[in-house]
Design a protein around this motif. Structure first.
Motif, mmCIF file in Angstrom:
data_model
loop_
_atom_site.group_PDB
_atom_site.id
_atom_site.type_symbol
_atom_site.label_atom_id
_atom_site.label_comp_id
_atom_site.label_asym_id
_atom_site.label_seq_id
_atom_site.Cartn_x
_atom_site.Cartn_y
_atom_site.Cartn_z
ATOM 1 N N GLU A 108 142.116 113.742 -46.227
ATOM 2 C CA GLU A 108 143.413 113.141 -45.913
ATOM 3 C C GLU A 108 144.516 114.199 -45.932
ATOM 4 O O GLU A 108 145.396 114.224 -45.063
ATOM 5 C CB GLU A 108 143.734 112.024 -46.907
ATOM 6 N N ALA A 109 144.472 115.092 -46.923
ATOM 7 C CA ALA A 109 145.461 116.166 -46.987
ATOM 8 C C ALA A 109 145.316 117.111 -45.799
ATOM 9 O O ALA A 109 146.317 117.604 -45.253
ATOM 10 C CB ALA A 109 145.305 116.933 -48.300
ATOM 11 N N MET A 110 144.080 117.363 -45.372
ATOM 12 C CA MET A 110 143.864 118.197 -44.191
ATOM 13 C C MET A 110 144.445 117.540 -42.943
ATOM 14 O O MET A 110 145.060 118.199 -42.095
ATOM 15 C CB MET A 110 142.368 118.447 -44.012
ATOM 16 N N ALA A 111 144.260 116.224 -42.841
ATOM 17 C CA ALA A 111 144.727 115.497 -41.658
ATOM 18 C C ALA A 111 146.244 115.462 -41.565
ATOM 19 O O ALA A 111 146.795 115.193 -40.491
ATOM 20 C CB ALA A 111 144.171 114.075 -41.678
ATOM 21 N N GLN A 112 146.928 115.719 -42.668
ATOM 22 C CA GLN A 112 148.386 115.782 -42.634
ATOM 23 C C GLN A 112 148.882 117.110 -42.072
ATOM 24 O O GLN A 112 150.065 117.245 -41.756
ATOM 25 C CB GLN A 112 148.941 115.570 -44.045
ATOM 26 N N ARG A 113 147.971 118.079 -41.951
ATOM 27 C CA ARG A 113 148.367 119.409 -41.479
ATOM 28 C C ARG A 113 147.819 119.735 -40.092
ATOM 29 O O ARG A 113 148.409 120.524 -39.366
ATOM 30 C CB ARG A 113 147.887 120.473 -42.481
ATOM 31 N N VAL A 114 146.684 119.156 -39.751
ATOM 32 C CA VAL A 114 146.108 119.379 -38.424
ATOM 33 C C VAL A 114 145.653 118.039 -37.871
ATOM 34 O O VAL A 114 145.511 117.059 -38.599
ATOM 35 C CB VAL A 114 144.915 120.367 -38.479
#
Length: 230
Positions: A108-114
């Motif tokens: 989820e944190a990755m999806a907020q950046r890419v």
């Protein structure tokens, strides 16, 4: 838990990805071989290994902050790989991503950046396999089961919980619970699996010996147990 517990849905997903991303906990991480075995059984996608960022595991005062910082470091490490190797990526979760696992929080944190499109395929959970191995139901008729960690076991008992599934055990802290009943398992679904049940006071020494056997055989130990007041 191992190749034999991969669902048909997950097996199909593994056969369609470009690679599997995994962290290595040190230079000799025996759990990597389990992941490699799963990959070989289902399409043999490449296993891309990233060094796991260090984490304070000595019971820090601010446990939540220590975990948060560790997750942030993992996110950064994952994104670096995704930038270098675009494509469809799989991450294998040991057990069940819905119970005491941070993979989905990291994703989820990755999806907020890419820009990511995420799917989750379910597997066999450790409590489910524990119950199957001991041929039991995790709760009595009409009663709940409380799922917690070894770190918070005493807190749960003080709150009146008397039927608990306990996960993430660094040690077995069962002092004062001799009259409780336990159904315990370690390294479930692997060749080093160990199972013991009985009154805590009667089987405690056997439990500790079995835990060390599992660690010696596999190089690691992951155990959980159902603990129930008589």
């Amino acid at each position: 838990m191992g190749p034999q517990h991969v669902t048909r849905e997950a097996a199909h997903a593994l056969r369609t990805v470009d690679y599997v991303l995994a962290f290595a906990k040190g230079q000799a991480d025996p759990l990597l071989e389990v992941r490699a075995e799963v990959c070989r059984a289902y399409g043999d996608p490449p296993l891309v290994v990233v060094s796991d960022p260090p984490r304070d595991r000595d019971d820090p005062d601010d446990y939540a902050r220590a975990v948060h910082d560790w997750h942030e470091a993992r996110v950064t490490a994952h994104l670096r790989v995704l930038d270098e190797r675009p494509g469809d990526v799989a991450m294998l979760v040991w057990g069940d991503p819905s119970l005491y696992d941070s993979t989905l929080r990291i994703v989820e944190a990755m999806a907020q950046r890419v820009d990511l499109e995420v799917d989750v395929t379910p597997g066999i959970s450790a409590p489910q396999l524990l119950a199957a191995r001991h041929r039991i139901v995790l709760h009595e008729v009409g009663r709940p089961v409380h799922v917690t960690t070894g770190r918070r076991l005493r807190e749960a008992i003080e709150q009146g919980q008397d039927n608990l599934v306990v996960m993430l055990n660094r040690t077995l802290d069962l002092a004062g619970l001799e009259d409780w009943r336990i159904w315990w398992g370690a390294n479930l679904g692997t060749p080093s699996e160990e199972l013991i049940s009985g009154r805590v006071g009667d089987v405690l020494r056997e439990l500790e010996e079995a835990r060390e056997r599992a660690r010696a055989a596999a190089g690691w130990v992951m155990d959980l147990y159902l603990l129930r007041h008589r």
